[in-house]
Motif scaffolding. Structure first.
Motif, PDB file in Angstrom:
ATOM      1  N   ILE A 449       0.842  -1.199   0.000  1.00 48.96           N
ATOM      2  CA  ILE A 449       0.000   0.000   0.000  1.00 48.96           C
ATOM      3  C   ILE A 449       0.875   1.246   0.000  1.00 48.96           C
ATOM      4  O   ILE A 449       0.618   2.215  -0.727  1.00 48.96           O
ATOM      5  CB  ILE A 449      -0.947  -0.015   1.214  1.00 48.96           C
ATOM      6  CG1 ILE A 449      -1.927  -1.184   1.110  1.00 48.96           C
ATOM      7  CG2 ILE A 449      -1.718   1.309   1.313  1.00 48.96           C
ATOM      8  CD1 ILE A 449      -2.808  -1.364   2.340  1.00 48.96           C
ATOM      9  N   ALA A 450       1.937   1.221   0.827  1.00 51.22           N
ATOM     10  CA  ALA A 450       2.850   2.366   0.890  1.00 51.22           C
ATOM     11  C   ALA A 450       3.523   2.623  -0.451  1.00 51.22           C
ATOM     12  O   ALA A 450       3.881   3.762  -0.762  1.00 51.22           O
ATOM     13  CB  ALA A 450       3.909   2.127   1.965  1.00 51.22           C
ATOM     14  N   GLN A 451       3.693   1.569  -1.249  1.00 49.99           N
ATOM     15  CA  GLN A 451       4.341   1.689  -2.552  1.00 49.99           C
ATOM     16  C   GLN A 451       3.335   1.879  -3.685  1.00 49.99           C
ATOM     17  O   GLN A 451       3.595   1.487  -4.823  1.00 49.99           O
ATOM     18  CB  GLN A 451       5.200   0.463  -2.817  1.00 49.99           C
ATOM     19  CG  GLN A 451       6.573   0.533  -2.176  1.00 49.99           C
ATOM     20  CD  GLN A 451       7.420   1.648  -2.762  1.00 49.99           C
ATOM     21  OE1 GLN A 451       7.732   1.669  -3.951  1.00 49.99           O
ATOM     22  NE2 GLN A 451       7.781   2.614  -1.930  1.00 49.99           N
ATOM     23  N   GLY A 452       2.198   2.460  -3.363  1.00 45.83           N
ATOM     24  CA  GLY A 452       1.221   2.755  -4.403  1.00 45.83           C
ATOM     25  C   GLY A 452       0.521   1.531  -4.940  1.00 45.83           C
ATOM     26  O   GLY A 452       0.112   1.501  -6.110  1.00 45.83           O
ATOM     27  N   GLY A 453       0.366   0.501  -4.095  1.00 44.72           N
ATOM     28  CA  GLY A 453      -0.353  -0.693  -4.522  1.00 44.72           C
ATOM     29  C   GLY A 453       0.507  -1.712  -5.231  1.00 44.72           C
ATOM     30  O   GLY A 453      -0.020  -2.631  -5.861  1.00 44.72           O
ATOM     31  N   PRO A 467      13.174  -7.715  -8.430  1.00 49.07           N
ATOM     32  CA  PRO A 467      11.909  -8.258  -8.947  1.00 49.07           C
ATOM     33  C   PRO A 467      11.071  -7.182  -9.614  1.00 49.07           C
ATOM     34  O   PRO A 467      11.259  -5.981  -9.373  1.00 49.07           O
ATOM     35  CB  PRO A 467      11.224  -8.795  -7.686  1.00 49.07           C
ATOM     36  CG  PRO A 467      11.789  -7.970  -6.564  1.00 49.07           C
ATOM     37  CD  PRO A 467      13.204  -7.664  -6.960  1.00 49.07           C
ATOM     38  N   ASN A 468      10.155  -7.621 -10.456  1.00 46.47           N
ATOM     39  CA  ASN A 468       9.237  -6.707 -11.121  1.00 46.47           C
ATOM     40  C   ASN A 468       7.892  -6.772 -10.406  1.00 46.47           C
ATOM     41  O   ASN A 468       7.099  -7.684 -10.654  1.00 46.47           O
ATOM     42  CB  ASN A 468       9.073  -7.102 -12.594  1.00 46.47           C
ATOM     43  CG  ASN A 468       8.179  -6.122 -13.346  1.00 46.47           C
ATOM     44  OD1 ASN A 468       8.037  -4.970 -12.952  1.00 46.47           O
ATOM     45  ND2 ASN A 468       7.562  -6.596 -14.411  1.00 46.47           N
ATOM     46  N   PRO A 469       7.621  -5.839  -9.480  1.00 44.62           N
ATOM     47  CA  PRO A 469       6.397  -5.944  -8.675  1.00 44.62           C
ATOM     48  C   PRO A 469       5.141  -5.706  -9.503  1.00 44.62           C
ATOM     49  O   PRO A 469       5.132  -4.919 -10.455  1.00 44.62           O
ATOM     50  CB  PRO A 469       6.584  -4.844  -7.623  1.00 44.62           C
ATOM     51  CG  PRO A 469       7.494  -3.850  -8.265  1.00 44.62           C
ATOM     52  CD  PRO A 469       8.416  -4.642  -9.149  1.00 44.62           C
ATOM     53  N   GLN A 470       4.070  -6.407  -9.123  1.00 42.63           N
ATOM     54  CA  GLN A 470       2.781  -6.272  -9.783  1.00 42.63           C
ATOM     55  C   GLN A 470       1.838  -5.469  -8.892  1.00 42.63           C
ATOM     56  O   GLN A 470       1.927  -5.521  -7.671  1.00 42.63           O
ATOM     57  CB  GLN A 470       2.184  -7.653 -10.072  1.00 42.63           C
ATOM     58  CG  GLN A 470       3.074  -8.544 -10.923  1.00 42.63           C
ATOM     59  CD  GLN A 470       3.296  -7.985 -12.314  1.00 42.63           C
ATOM     60  OE1 GLN A 470       2.354  -7.503 -12.949  1.00 42.63           O
ATOM     61  NE2 GLN A 470       4.528  -8.025 -12.789  1.00 42.63           N
ATOM     62  N   HIS A 471       0.924  -4.758  -9.519  1.00 34.12           N
ATOM     63  CA  HIS A 471      -0.049  -3.969  -8.761  1.00 34.12           C
ATOM     64  C   HIS A 471      -1.206  -4.853  -8.299  1.00 34.12           C
ATOM     65  O   HIS A 471      -1.723  -5.664  -9.068  1.00 34.12           O
ATOM     66  CB  HIS A 471      -0.603  -2.824  -9.611  1.00 34.12           C
ATOM     67  CG  HIS A 471       0.260  -1.603  -9.601  1.00 34.12           C
ATOM     68  ND1 HIS A 471       1.246  -1.372 -10.524  1.00 34.12           N
ATOM     69  CD2 HIS A 471       0.289  -0.534  -8.750  1.00 34.12           C
ATOM     70  CE1 HIS A 471       1.851  -0.218 -10.264  1.00 34.12           C
ATOM     71  NE2 HIS A 471       1.290   0.306  -9.183  1.00 34.12           N
ATOM     72  N   PHE A 472      -1.571  -4.727  -7.031  1.00 33.72           N
ATOM     73  CA  PHE A 472      -2.779  -5.362  -6.520  1.00 33.72           C
ATOM     74  C   PHE A 472      -3.832  -4.304  -6.190  1.00 33.72           C
ATOM     75  O   PHE A 472      -4.968  -4.633  -5.854  1.00 33.72           O
ATOM     76  CB  PHE A 472      -2.476  -6.199  -5.278  1.00 33.72           C
ATOM     77  CG  PHE A 472      -1.974  -5.405  -4.092  1.00 33.72           C
ATOM     78  CD1 PHE A 472      -2.847  -4.947  -3.121  1.00 33.72           C
ATOM     79  CD2 PHE A 472      -0.628  -5.108  -3.961  1.00 33.72           C
ATOM     80  CE1 PHE A 472      -2.387  -4.212  -2.037  1.00 33.72           C
ATOM     81  CE2 PHE A 472      -0.153  -4.385  -2.879  1.00 33.72           C
ATOM     82  CZ  PHE A 472      -1.034  -3.930  -1.911  1.00 33.72           C
ATOM     83  N   MET A 473      -3.421  -3.038  -6.288  1.00 36.94           N
ATOM     84  CA  MET A 473      -4.296  -1.906  -6.017  1.00 36.94           C
ATOM     85  C   MET A 473      -3.766  -0.745  -6.837  1.00 36.94           C
ATOM     86  O   MET A 473      -2.555  -0.617  -7.024  1.00 36.94           O
ATOM     87  CB  MET A 473      -4.274  -1.581  -4.512  1.00 36.94           C
ATOM     88  CG  MET A 473      -5.255  -0.514  -4.052  1.00 36.94           C
ATOM     89  SD  MET A 473      -4.989  -0.077  -2.279  1.00 36.94           S
ATOM     90  CE  MET A 473      -5.331  -1.645  -1.472  1.00 36.94           C
ATOM     91  N   ALA A 478      -4.497   3.297  -3.454  1.00 37.09           N
ATOM     92  CA  ALA A 478      -3.495   3.153  -2.396  1.00 37.09           C
ATOM     93  C   ALA A 478      -3.259   4.485  -1.693  1.00 37.09           C
ATOM     94  O   ALA A 478      -3.124   4.537  -0.461  1.00 37.09           O
ATOM     95  CB  ALA A 478      -2.196   2.614  -2.979  1.00 37.09           C
ATOM     96  N   TRP A 479      -3.195   5.575  -2.460  1.00 37.69           N
ATOM     97  CA  TRP A 479      -3.004   6.881  -1.833  1.00 37.69           C
ATOM     98  C   TRP A 479      -4.213   7.251  -0.986  1.00 37.69           C
ATOM     99  O   TRP A 479      -4.067   7.797   0.119  1.00 37.69           O
ATOM    100  CB  TRP A 479      -2.775   7.967  -2.882  1.00 37.69           C
ATOM    101  CG  TRP A 479      -2.646   9.320  -2.254  1.00 37.69           C
ATOM    102  CD1 TRP A 479      -1.535   9.869  -1.704  1.00 37.69           C
ATOM    103  CD2 TRP A 479      -3.712  10.271  -2.033  1.00 37.69           C
ATOM    104  NE1 TRP A 479      -1.826  11.100  -1.166  1.00 37.69           N
ATOM    105  CE2 TRP A 479      -3.149  11.379  -1.355  1.00 37.69           C
ATOM    106  CE3 TRP A 479      -5.062  10.287  -2.361  1.00 37.69           C
ATOM    107  CZ2 TRP A 479      -3.902  12.477  -0.999  1.00 37.69           C
ATOM    108  CZ3 TRP A 479      -5.823  11.395  -1.997  1.00 37.69           C
ATOM    109  CH2 TRP A 479      -5.238  12.480  -1.328  1.00 37.69           C
ATOM    110  N   GLN A 480      -5.433   6.971  -1.483  1.00 34.50           N
ATOM    111  CA  GLN A 480      -6.629   7.297  -0.711  1.00 34.50           C
ATOM    112  C   GLN A 480      -6.634   6.562   0.629  1.00 34.50           C
ATOM    113  O   GLN A 480      -6.942   7.150   1.672  1.00 34.50           O
ATOM    114  CB  GLN A 480      -7.878   6.937  -1.524  1.00 34.50           C
ATOM    115  CG  GLN A 480      -8.108   7.868  -2.713  1.00 34.50           C
ATOM    116  CD  GLN A 480      -9.214   7.377  -3.634  1.00 34.50           C
ATOM    117  OE1 GLN A 480      -9.416   6.170  -3.790  1.00 34.50           O
ATOM    118  NE2 GLN A 480      -9.919   8.300  -4.268  1.00 34.50           N
ATOM    119  N   VAL A 481      -6.285   5.287   0.611  1.00 31.71           N
ATOM    120  CA  VAL A 481      -6.213   4.528   1.859  1.00 31.71           C
ATOM    121  C   VAL A 481      -5.143   5.109   2.772  1.00 31.71           C
ATOM    122  O   VAL A 481      -5.368   5.323   3.972  1.00 31.71           O
ATOM    123  CB  VAL A 481      -5.923   3.039   1.557  1.00 31.71           C
ATOM    124  CG1 VAL A 481      -5.575   2.292   2.846  1.00 31.71           C
ATOM    125  CG2 VAL A 481      -7.116   2.389   0.883  1.00 31.71           C
TER     126      VAL A 481
END
Length: 676
Positions: A449-453, A467-473, A478-481
């Protein structure tokens, strides 16, 4: 002439006999069966700066640590050779000069004054674990020493000595000895420290400074005197106790060794200083608590995924009971309310709600499942932002019902966590903690969440690949939360400005787990408190039990918070009244087209009304709604089974009051008034 001939024949015979003898000795040496010369050393777990976090013993509990010759203090090496074997680099394993000198001194003084064993002979004795009392034993050492010199270099022989020399108790080798007696690596020893470590192997038990300090002092001084070294004016007394070897990040170290028992070195991402601070904090967190209460803390850099501190329990020893060995960062527990930010984030992404969407916190049931708020009260209509800030239970259940429980489980897995269901089937209760997760999972989730989802995997071992991170949000969700969580006030007594740390607390059913997870612009921290055996801890709430530890942990990283990021350019920042019509109030897709004309509605007092206290109470007028009605004041039922639509509520206390009405069909309305 004949005599000359005989002389030449005798000389030739003598040379031949000498050559024959030399050849036989060569064969004797070459046929020597050597003991194992590969030194078994204990596995080591190291911090990111290379310092030792924990070392493991070899067989029989002996402490022997790997050491390269260049890691040893050059002064120590020079003193060792000068004291033990001046001709080490010149002889071939046995030093005839030393033997003649030792024999002469023994005859002259009538006692043994100095030995004739070379360092190579001492290595032979140590490798075979033989004594020096018998002639056969001494001859065997000489043979092995000669063979070692032919098959190994001088540096390799010296390295063997530095691994096997005994230093008292279970300690073997220079590096382990330096830790045991001085608590440091052996690359910078004082003259006094070096002298003690040179003297100890000759009689490791009778010269142990913790048991025989005077013998240790005399032996140390003898080394300094023979080397013509004057005592350093800063020279301290001999150590009075054997220090314990580093045991930081013990649970993590044990896990790494269990996963790869063949590895001798594990290079981790742990920050040694921060690890020690968190271990101290964990111990302090359970001081004065009920028996059996444990704590776990985990810190990661959410920009890189590197774990910086890993505390599985306040202690790691048998003295603290078997539960001290349980790594609570990896234990499956109920996460309580800590999953609510994920529910809201997924709902933002689905377009179900916006932070300023109104949602109804009123009694609701789904078959036999009728969730309640933690305090048993209901707040009626309020914004999603306030619902998350207050950690209400009804709104996230409504959103999970719309999203579908499998969608929430999929979101957890995409975030990099490993959820486990107690029944194998996902239900609405997972939004309130009805799923098994670990502290490491929650730190992983909040780091994302801190990394923009983005689900950037956390790691504890140093790695070269990225690694190549994937978005889950989405970044916006993520910013709204994050923005909502950063508006939650810190616990009482904590001097921290809101907006610096985004955090959420949680308490599992029966007060079995107290959680606090939070992040700033750089670090994410997770804190758990409870009993490892799962028994309740009465009165333990995440907000009062774990949150203060969370903020103290942030303070021990730095007093200067790394700020949270600004909103993304496409974030919709509007008040409720200015939102698009579908986002102003949440009805749920299943009821979006239902008949709402018969929903109960307040006709008096209007929302926001300011009323004077009359002494006769506050009149309530309603229209529509399926009878009977229930009227709640500040979430608590005041009038139930009401068959009419008018009632006077006995309200006389000054201040704000929220009044809600719920009809028999579960529809509701609410107003907030102020009494002057």
């Amino acid at each position: 002439m004949r005599l000359l001939g005989y002389g030449l024949v005798f000389a030739a015979f003598s040379l031949g006999l000498g050559a024959y003898a030399h050849n036989r000795i060569d064969i004797w040496i070459e046929q020597t069966e050597l003991p194992l010369v590969l030194s078994e050393v204990g596995a080591e777990v190291r911090a990111r700066d290379g310092s030792l976090l924990r070392a493991f013993a070899v067989e029989n509990g002996r402490m022997r640590l790997a050491l390269r010759l260049e890691q040893a203090d050059p002064q120590f090496i020079a003193m060792l050779i000068a004291y033990e074997d001046k001709r080490f680099f010149k002889h071939s394993g046995v030093d005839p000069r030393a033997m003649i000198r030792a024999a002469g001194q023994a005859i002259w003084h009538g006692r043994i004054v100095s030995g004739a064993s070379t360092l190579t002979m001492q290595v032979a004795r140590l490798l075979e674990n033989t004594g020096t009392g018998s002639r056969a034993g001494k001859l065997r050492q000489m043979r092995v020493a000669l063979a070692l010199e032919r098959r190994l270099t001088k540096d390799e022989i010296l390295t063997l000595y530095l691994h096997h020399a005994p230093y008292g108790g279970p300690v073997e080798g220079l590096r382990a000895a330096s830790y045991a007696w001085f608590g440091k690596e052996p690359h910078r020893l004082t003259q006094a420290e070096a002298a003690l470590l040179i003297a100890l192997p000759q009689s490791p038990e009778s010269r142990r400074p913790d048991r025989h300090p005077e013998a240790a002092r005399v032996a140390r001084q003898r080394v300094l005197a023979r080397l013509s070294l004057k005592p350093d004016h800063r020279q301290v007394d001999v150590p009075y106790r054997m220090q314990t070897f580093p045991q930081n990040a013990s649970h993590l170290a044990a896990t790494l060794r269990r996963k790869a028992p063949e590895r001798r070195k594990h290079h981790t991402t742990i920050d040694a200083e921060l690890q020690r601070k968190m271990e101290t904090l964990a111990r302090r967190a359970v001081e004065g608590q009920a028996s059996g209460v444990s704590a776990a803390i985990m810190i990661a850099d959410h920009e890189t995924g590197a774990v910086l501190a890993h505390v599985g329990s306040p202690a790691f020893s048998a003295e603290d009971g078997a539960l001290g060995f349980v790594d609570m960062t990896a234990a499956l527990r109920s996460p309580g309310s800590t999953l609510k930010p994920l529910v809201y984030g997924l709902a933002f992404d689905e377009g179900l709600v916006h932070p300023d969407t109104l949602i109804n916190d009123a009694p609701v049931s789904f078959g036999t499942y009728a969730p309640q708020n933690f305090d048993g009260q209901f707040r009626g209509m309020l914004t999603v932002r306030d619902a998350l800030t207050l950690s209400l239970n009804i709104p996230p259940i409504l959103l999970t019902h719309e999203l579908g429980a499998p969608r929430l489980m999929a979101g957890l897995r995409r975030a990099g966590t490993r959820p486990e269901l107690p029944t194998g089937e996902a239900g609405l209760a997972i939004a309130l903690g009805g799923v098994g997760l670990r502290l490491s999972d929650l730190v992983q989730l909040y780091a994302g969440i801190a990394q923009g989802g983005r689900a950037l995997p956390l790691h504890v071992e140093q790695q070269t690949t990225t690694p190549n991170p994937q978005h889950f949000m989405s970044p916006v969700a993520a910013w709204q939360v994050s923005h909502i969580l950063s508006d939650i006030a810190p616990p009482k007594g904590v001097a921290a400005a809101m907006g610096q740390v985004a955090y959420k607390t949680g308490t599992s059913y029966g007060h079995r787990d107290a959680w606090a997870i939070g992040f700033d612009g750089k670090h994410v921290i997770g804190v758990w408190l409870g009993r490892p055996d799962g028994t309740p801890v009465p009165g333990a709430f995440g907000g009062t039990f774990a949150a203060p530890i969370l903020f103290e942990a942030f303070g021990r990283i730095s007093t200067d918070r790394v700020p949270l990021p600004p909103p993304p350019a496409d974030a919709l920042i509007l008040g409720t009244a200015h939102l698009p019509e579908p986002l102003r109030e949440f009805h749920g897709r299943s009821t979006a087209f239902s008949d709402t004309a018969n929903s109960p509605t307040f006709t008096f007092p209007p929302n926001g009304a300011v009323l004077r206290r009359s002494g006769f109470g506050v009149p309530i007028k309603l229209r529509a709604g399926v009878l009977p009605l229930t009227v709640l004041v500040d979430g608590m039922p005041m009038v139930t089974k009401m068959r009419g639509r008018d009632v006077v509520l006995p309200l006389e206390n000054a201040g704000f009051t929220r009044i809600s009405v719920v009809d028999a069909a579960g529809r509701s309305d609410s107003v907030e008034i102020r009494l002057d």
